[in-house]
Structures are given as structure tokens and as C-alpha cells.
Motif scaffolding. Structure first.
Motif: not given
Length: 84
Positions: A67-73, A7-8
Motif C-alpha cells: 500500500h502506497v501512502w504517498s508519491l514521495n519515497a 494506493p491505501s
């Protein structure tokens, strides 16, 4: 090699700011709630510290971090959403 997805760090900061600036104001009226909020803040600060340590470790191991900003991709034109 695949990237390590984390996560970011801004996610921790957002939660901490909400707890410190808004939740704590309301929690001041009740000593038990205030103590629980303080414990939560300490726990999140520890998690943030561990997260940063993990990033340093990955860098030393030459592992790339994403870094992941959301669970939506978005994959191609298809949107993938994770639901609870």
C-alpha cells in the motif's frame, strides 16, 4: 516477484468523507452541482469496490500488495519526489 503497488484504501475514504460531509453541504444550493457531486461519490464508491476486488484477486494469485501512502519515497538517503 515485485510487489503490486496500490494506493491505501484510506485515500478513497478521505475523499469520500470530504465530498459527503463538506462538498455536499455547499452543493445542496444548486441541483446541478448536487447531482454532479452525487455522481462523483458513486464513481468513487465503485472505484473503491474495484480496488478491493483487485486486492482479493492478487491475494488469490499469491501476489504481494504494497500500500502506497504517498508519491514521495525515500531510497537510501536520497528522496525521490514525483512532480506533475
Amino acid at each position: 516477484m515485485d510487489r503490486i503497488k496500490l494506493p491505501s484504501l484510506v485515500h478513497y475514504e478521505l475523499i469520500l468523507q470530504v465530498l459527503e460531509r463538506q462538498t455536499m453541504m455547499s452543493a445542496d444550493r444548486d441541483p446541478i452541482v448536487r447531482e454532479r457531486v452525487q455522481q462523483l461519490i458513486v464513481t468513487l464508491r465503485k472505484a473503491l469496490s474495484q480496488h478491493k476486488l483487485l486486492e482479493v484477486t492478487c491475494e488469490h494469485q499469491q501476489m504481494e500488495i504494497e500500500h502506497v501512502w504517498s508519491l514521495n519515497a525515500v531510497i537510501g538517503k536520497q528522496e525521490v519526489t514525483t512532480r506533475e
